[in-house]
Design an enzyme around this catalytic site. Structure first.
Site, PDB file in Angstrom:
ATOM      1  CG  ASP A  24       0.531  -2.683   3.855  1.00 41.60           C
ATOM      2  OD1 ASP A  24       1.518  -2.512   4.549  1.00 41.60           O
ATOM      3  OD2 ASP A  24       0.507  -2.167   2.745  1.00 41.60           O
ATOM      4  CD  GLU A  25       0.570   1.331   6.144  1.00 39.05           C
ATOM      5  OE1 GLU A  25       0.974   1.659   7.153  1.00 39.05           O
ATOM      6  OE2 GLU A  25       1.118   1.843   5.084  1.00 39.05           O
ATOM      7  CE  LYS A  55       4.091   0.364   4.168  1.00 44.20           C
ATOM      8  NZ  LYS A  55       3.190  -0.331   3.218  1.00 44.20           N
ATOM      9  CB  THR A  56       5.168  -1.980  -0.952  1.00 43.97           C
ATOM     10  OG1 THR A  56       4.617  -0.884  -0.100  1.00 43.97           O
ATOM     11  CG2 THR A  56       4.342  -2.472  -2.016  1.00 43.97           C
ATOM     12  NE  ARG A 102       5.354  10.323   4.957  1.00 47.27           N
ATOM     13  CZ  ARG A 102       5.483   8.803   5.111  1.00 47.27           C
ATOM     14  NH1 ARG A 102       5.086   8.230   4.218  1.00 47.27           N
ATOM     15  NH2 ARG A 102       6.063   8.362   6.142  1.00 47.27           N
ATOM     16  CD  GLN A 133       5.338   5.390   8.911  1.00 43.15           C
ATOM     17  OE1 GLN A 133       4.686   5.926   7.864  1.00 43.15           O
ATOM     18  NE2 GLN A 133       6.201   4.491   8.671  1.00 43.15           N
TER      19      GLN A 133
END
Length: 758
Positions: free
Chosen positions: A225-226, A33-34, A614, A259
């Site tokens: 973002d997020e 995504k980044t 993670r 998330q």
């Protein structure tokens, strides 16, 4: 087509090149995504969009910095002109320019949590309220919740449900505290973290033409973002900034509803789940390929999250087919859990040559870290607790920063209280209390109250106060012109702090002096790193804003080789080759606070989803049958979430009981349902392991009578031999091989065992 687009898969490329209108990217863990976000901004810049028309909002300063660096590698220096930063940092920047329109000085102070708590304690004391009922931290949370939902003190009074909640909690004056707190902050020229959003919304609401239109025109392309972590107020601000006539509504959001784990901070999962309702022209792209984790980890994550009731459907997949399964470890006690995790870390370092920095231990509550710390120290493995005391929260640092804050904004009452008699200059606490009372009586700041003739203090105290005031006034005149480092150095010396710190030659005192000098080093570095073209503000005020908005996630000390210990909440956004998810027990993970709330249970499941994703290569999950909690040993059951993962993904070291009767999701087929329940290998028909009646003459042995080599009788497992005993006092655990049991050996806590020595 630009060369960097070749690095993207088809879905990523489509998201990057869709530049007009609302776009939502649902990005699973490890899906790049980044890269999509940064390449999208680079694509806009290369297609002629001026950098100052692009806004990118993140949740950590570190993310914003890394984003700019990535964009700069593609398009060059103009990337630095993109407005990229956290919600709070960007909104503070806008407020600095516009604050006078809502009655604040441009040099307003940003109060941290300690400052806010201090102000509230002062108000509670002045109102002579019971501090056990009116707990400052609890009041702070209540006020924060109100602000996050755009509830002013006036609106608070009109909300019958909130007033009734306060009445039942025996806190009927909470709204009065809220009102006084807001007035006190305004008087001090200060905003807390919530105000950076609350006051910006107020600014936009009350100035639709000369402010909102200005920033709508400025920010033609907005990226978030997020997005799943945004709260009601953040989204309300975005809506005001984006929604206007004949606008293409260029709002690009990236997030993952699976998330969303910060409801306790006010995050609203509805923002992402209902986004399409607000933007019917929305184009949605799903990033479902996971580049981070191996097959078993990804498959387990999919199975777990499928149990959540309300979600945006997606199926994460990976082409990483390594065969390492998830290790599942059952221990008798939490102490054994700590030991086995530490020993397995040592084994992984030796077998797989993993550096410590690629290993993380995650837990649901910070209190769980103690056992892991003890056992890591035992075998000399270095570790760091992520989320410990921040550098800028240390007393000596806060003392120095208080002086710097006063130089920028002398109305800052919390900084004034901290600095006025530190070091001692003859201004007592009683004098400060009188100063505060006079300020409240006349409705002025404490700084201005120093000059009022009604201030009834001794001549000695008045003289000391005058000297202090003149010193701060001199710094104030220099604050917006002098070099920040030179001014800060003078403040440290003339305030008397430097001499006071030098006077303590103990190791702790030397450490405190080093910490204060580190602040000067940071200011020097901040000044040196500002562009020389005048496009950035290198003043002391800007530096203070920067440090006031730092978070744990911005700690850039990742070069050292240590194992990371952190709460699962703190782990979001990070990745490690090996991850230990510990304490997977009912009432711990999921938390007992979520048991009666379906939404809370869904969030706990999302938290577990975040924890397991993670891991890149090795995932280990542990749980203990007995754990010290609240000063007592408590027996635990394995977490229900473990039963939602198929047995084919586990290497099981110890079994788990059958399911708790909760139903699989409606879309679960027979193949999925068949792997629920018992994780252990199929059991043999039980013979001697079945419960038996106590034989005549059965005597329950005392724990100290159970020693290595003894033959024992257990009422359920039959006869066996003790092969090992470890632990001390109430924590003694015996390893026993029973003759007719289906498991090769069992570990039994002697405090609760019913064993007879034969």
């Amino acid at each position: 087509m630009p060369a960097y687009l070749d690095e993207l898969n088809d879905v990523q490329r489509a998201a990057v090149t869709t530049t007009e209108g609302p776009v939502m990217v649902i990005a699973g863990p490890g899906s790049g995504k980044t890269r999509v976000l940064t390449f999208r901004i680079a694509y806009l810049l290369q297609n002629g969009v001026p950098p100052w028309q692009i806004l990118a909002l993140t949740f950590t300063n570190k993310s914003a910095k890394e984003m700019k660096e990535r964009i700069e590698k593609v398009v060059g220096p103009k990337a630095q002109q993109v407005w990229a930063g956290t919600f709070h940092a960007i909104f503070a920047r806008i407020l600095r320019a516009e604050a006078t329109k809502i009655g604040y000085p441009a040099s307003f102070t940003i109060y941290d949590t300690d400052d806010t708590t201090s102000v509230l304690r002062s108000i509670i004391k002045e109102m002579q309220l019971d501090t056990n009922v009116y707990n400052a931290a609890g009041i702070r949370s209540r006020i924060s919740l109100a602000k996050s939902n755009l509830i002013t003190p006036k609106l608070y009074r009109e909300k019958a449900d909130m007033m009734e909640e306060d009445r039942v909690a025996k806190r009927p004056y909470l709204v009065d505290i809220y009102e006084k707190y807001m007035a006190r902050c305004q008087r001090a020229g200060a905003m807390d973290f919530d105000d950076l959003l609350f006051q910006l919304y107020r600014l936009f609401r009350d100035n639709p033409e000369n402010v909102v239109e200005k920033y709508r025109e400025k920010f033609r392309y907005i990226h978030v973002d997020e997005f799943q972590d945004t709260n009601f107020l953040q989204y309300a601000i975005l809506r005001r900034l984006v929604k206007y006539d004949n606008s293409p509504e260029n709002l690009f959001i990236v997030g993952d509803d699976a998330q969303s784990i910060y409801a306790f901070r006010g995050a609203t999962i509805d923002n992402i789940l209902d986004f399409e309702k607000d933007y019917p022209a929305l184009k949605t792209y799903k990033l479902e390929q996971n580049y981070r984790s191996t097959h078993h980890i990804v498959a387990a994550a999919n199975q777990v999250i499928s149990y959540n009731r309300r979600q945006l459907p997606k199926t994460i997949w990976t082409d990483r087919t390594e065969r390492s399964k998830i290790k599942l470890i059952k221990t008798v006690t939490d102490d054994e859990e700590g030991r086995r995790v530490a020993d397995l870390i040592l084994e992984q370092r030796n077998r797989y040559h993993l550096p410590n920095s690629e290993i993380a231990i995650l837990y649901r509550t910070n209190a769980q870290s103690r056992k892991f710390e003890e056992h890591l120290r035992r075998i000399n493995i270095p570790y760091r607790i992520y989320g410990g005391l921040s550098f800028y929260q240390r007393k000596e640092v806060k003392d120095f920063v208080a002086y710097l804050r006063l130089a920028v904004n002398p109305l800052d009452e919390e900084a004034l209280r901290r600095a006025i008699n530190n070091p001692t200059r003859g201004i007592s606490d009683a004098t400060v209390d009188k100063l505060s009372q006079v300020a409240s009586t006349f409705g002025v700041a404490m700084w201005d109250a120093m000059l009022l003739p009604q201030l009834d203090i001794t001549e000695r105290a008045r003289k000391a106060m005058g000297t202090f005031r003149n010193m701060v006034s001199d710094w104030q005149k220099r604050a917006h012109g002098d070099n920040a480092y030179k001014l800060a150095s003078d403040i440290l010396r003339k305030s008397g702090l430097l001499d006071a710190l030098k006077g303590d030659t103990s190791p702790e005192g030397i450490g405190r002096l080093e910490n204060v000098n580190a602040v000067l080093d940071a200011i020097s570095e901040f000044s040196d790193n500002q562009p020389t073209d005048g496009s950035a503000d290198a003043s002391l005020s800007t530096y203070l804003q920067t440090i006031s908005l730092l978070t744990d996630a911005d700690d850039d000390s990742g070069e050292r080789d240590f194992v990371t210990l952190m709460s699962t909440h703190a782990a979001k956004g990070l990745e490690f080759k090996s991850v230990f998810v510990t304490g997977m027990e009912e009432n711990l993970f999921p938390s007992f606070m979520s048991m009666d709330d379906p939404n809370g249970l869904d969030e706990e499941r999302r938290l577990f989803y975040v924890a397991i994703t993670r891991a890149k290569e090795y995932l280990t999950i542990t749980y203990a049958q007995n754990r010290y909690r609240y000063g007592q040993i408590r027996t635990s059951e394995p977490s229900r979430f473990l039963e939602e993962i198929g047995v084919e993904h586990f290497d099981v070291l110890g079994g788990i009981g059958s399911g708790r009767g909760h139903n699989p999701p409606e879309n679960e087929g027979p193949a999925r349902a068949s792997v629920r329940g018992n994780f252990a290998t199929p059991r043999k028909p039980q013979t001697a392991s079945s419960p038996v009646a106590p034989p005549a003459g059965f005597v329950n042995a005392a724990p100290e009578a159970i020693v290595t080599g003894a033959r024992v009788l257990h009422l359920k497992f039959g006869t066996g031999k003790v092969t090992h005993v470890d632990g001390a006092k109430d924590n003694r655990v015996a390893t026993i091989v029973f003759e007719n049991d289906e498991l090769p050996e069992r570990r039994i806590m002697l405090k609760f065992a019913r064993l007879m020595v034969l």
